[in-house]
Design an enzyme around this catalytic site. Sequence first.
Site, PDB file in Angstrom:
ATOM      1  N   ASP A 171       5.988  12.941  34.538  1.00 44.89           N
ATOM      2  CA  ASP A 171       6.105  11.483  34.565  1.00 44.89           C
ATOM      3  C   ASP A 171       4.863  10.865  35.195  1.00 44.89           C
ATOM      4  O   ASP A 171       4.095  11.533  35.895  1.00 44.89           O
ATOM      5  CB  ASP A 171       7.361  11.046  35.326  1.00 44.89           C
ATOM      6  CG  ASP A 171       7.392  11.565  36.758  1.00 44.89           C
ATOM      7  OD1 ASP A 171       7.026  12.746  36.975  1.00 44.89           O
ATOM      8  OD2 ASP A 171       7.777  10.810  37.674  1.00 44.89           O
ATOM      9  N   GLU A 205       9.268  12.914  39.369  1.00 44.82           N
ATOM     10  CA  GLU A 205       8.649  13.167  40.675  1.00 44.82           C
ATOM     11  C   GLU A 205       8.195  11.872  41.328  1.00 44.82           C
ATOM     12  O   GLU A 205       8.226  11.741  42.550  1.00 44.82           O
ATOM     13  CB  GLU A 205       7.454  14.119  40.506  1.00 44.82           C
ATOM     14  CG  GLU A 205       6.835  14.617  41.797  1.00 44.82           C
ATOM     15  CD  GLU A 205       5.750  13.687  42.370  1.00 44.82           C
ATOM     16  OE1 GLU A 205       5.354  13.872  43.532  1.00 44.82           O
ATOM     17  OE2 GLU A 205       5.305  12.773  41.636  1.00 44.82           O
ATOM     18  N   GLU A 206       7.777  10.909  40.513  1.00 51.45           N
ATOM     19  CA  GLU A 206       7.213   9.676  41.062  1.00 51.45           C
ATOM     20  C   GLU A 206       8.265   8.743  41.662  1.00 51.45           C
ATOM     21  O   GLU A 206       7.903   7.750  42.299  1.00 51.45           O
ATOM     22  CB  GLU A 206       6.435   8.932  39.970  1.00 51.45           C
ATOM     23  CG  GLU A 206       5.209   9.673  39.440  1.00 51.45           C
ATOM     24  CD  GLU A 206       4.075   9.743  40.451  1.00 51.45           C
ATOM     25  OE1 GLU A 206       4.255   9.308  41.608  1.00 51.45           O
ATOM     26  OE2 GLU A 206       3.006  10.253  40.085  1.00 51.45           O
ATOM     27  N   HIS A 241      -2.493   6.576  40.584  1.00 51.65           N
ATOM     28  CA  HIS A 241      -1.807   5.285  40.711  1.00 51.65           C
ATOM     29  C   HIS A 241      -2.777   4.111  40.634  1.00 51.65           C
ATOM     30  O   HIS A 241      -2.462   3.012  41.111  1.00 51.65           O
ATOM     31  CB  HIS A 241      -1.004   5.208  42.021  1.00 51.65           C
ATOM     32  CG  HIS A 241       0.005   6.299  42.189  1.00 51.65           C
ATOM     33  ND1 HIS A 241       0.992   6.253  43.165  1.00 51.65           N
ATOM     34  CD2 HIS A 241       0.212   7.464  41.520  1.00 51.65           C
ATOM     35  CE1 HIS A 241       1.739   7.341  43.079  1.00 51.65           C
ATOM     36  NE2 HIS A 241       1.277   8.095  42.082  1.00 51.65           N
TER      37      HIS A 241
END
Length: 387
Positions: free
Chosen positions: A86, A148-149, A360
């Site tokens: 993800d 995971e995020e 990010h």
Amino acid sequence: MTSIAVPDLKTQLHQLIACPSVSATDPSLDMGNRPVVELLGGWLESLGFNVEVMPLKGSPNKANMIATLGGKGDSDGGLVLSGHTDTVPFDAGRWQSDPFKVLERDNRFYGLGTSDMKGFFPLVIEAANSFLDKPLQKPLIVLATADEETSMSGARALVEAGKPRARYAVIGEPTGLRPIRMHKGVMMEAVRITGQSGHSSDPSLGANAIEAMHKVIGELLVLRKEWQQKYNNPGFAVPVPTMNLGCIHGGDNPNRICGHTELQFDIRPLPGMQLTDLREELNKRILTIPQDNKIQVEVASLFPGTAPFEQDAHSELVKVAEQLCGHPAESVAFGTEAPYLKSLNIDTIVLGPGDIDQAHQPDEFLALDRINPMVNILRDLIGRFCL
């Protein structure tokens, strides 16, 4: 799963980035990762891996994948090469190119997930290609996870299932080709106070939730100071646990007694600090603060939290990685899925080709000069722990 032709490394990267798999707490932004998992699984199955797809309970569009090559029977030795599939959401207007199309420029591959961390998988496949005609005595396992995020629900599902079984694991998060053996954990908590609204001209008509929260904040700052005096690890750039008061909301007008307010904060504990103990202390300190009988206080976790991570500095995996990378094992401030794999009795390090400074961010990229060194490291690790 249907086997498909395995393209070259660069084409693999293009195809993975072109599969949107945003994971977000906002349901309007959240996506599944199933297309990414199926793409990876098809390639790995074509290479001879045994592929298992594990849909997440209640989310059929999200899944983990465990692909295994070699090993004897139910051997629990071998090596896991792990990554999450993800990505975080993105600010389309701030990107100079399409986030879902890989752009090669200035000796970099630009695209959402190139560094964090879809870009790790083509490198894993490239390294695995060198061992397809060799009898692996211990299994090589490629692990791809979901969410995971955000919630770590993919990693939690693996722990619940007791999979994978292996001796060593490398998580390819962006570490700049430096092995990582420690990171802090993260907790996100909320304090919600319900009072009683009323006309501000007569305080006796209500109970002010903001004033009650003032007492709570004071107690939290005292607790933070106590924890920072008690716990210290010089292996971290910030050697103490942190507590950040992130956002607060309450009330609706200056001439009304505030009837409700909420504070949200995070805690970054050091290895050795247990999340259950910290939550117990939070409840003990906050819920026993003397309050007006019209005041109700609730402490809640915004997500289950991720534990701190520490791998023994003397682990064979750490020593081998240090030798291959030419750097001593270090610590990072960000969290990963490492504590979940560690809880399965797998010696684990975090080691990847990207840089966390690119994660990010708009115009995320993976530098081309990181690719071959990472592939060589992975080949050496596979040779060391699987042959």
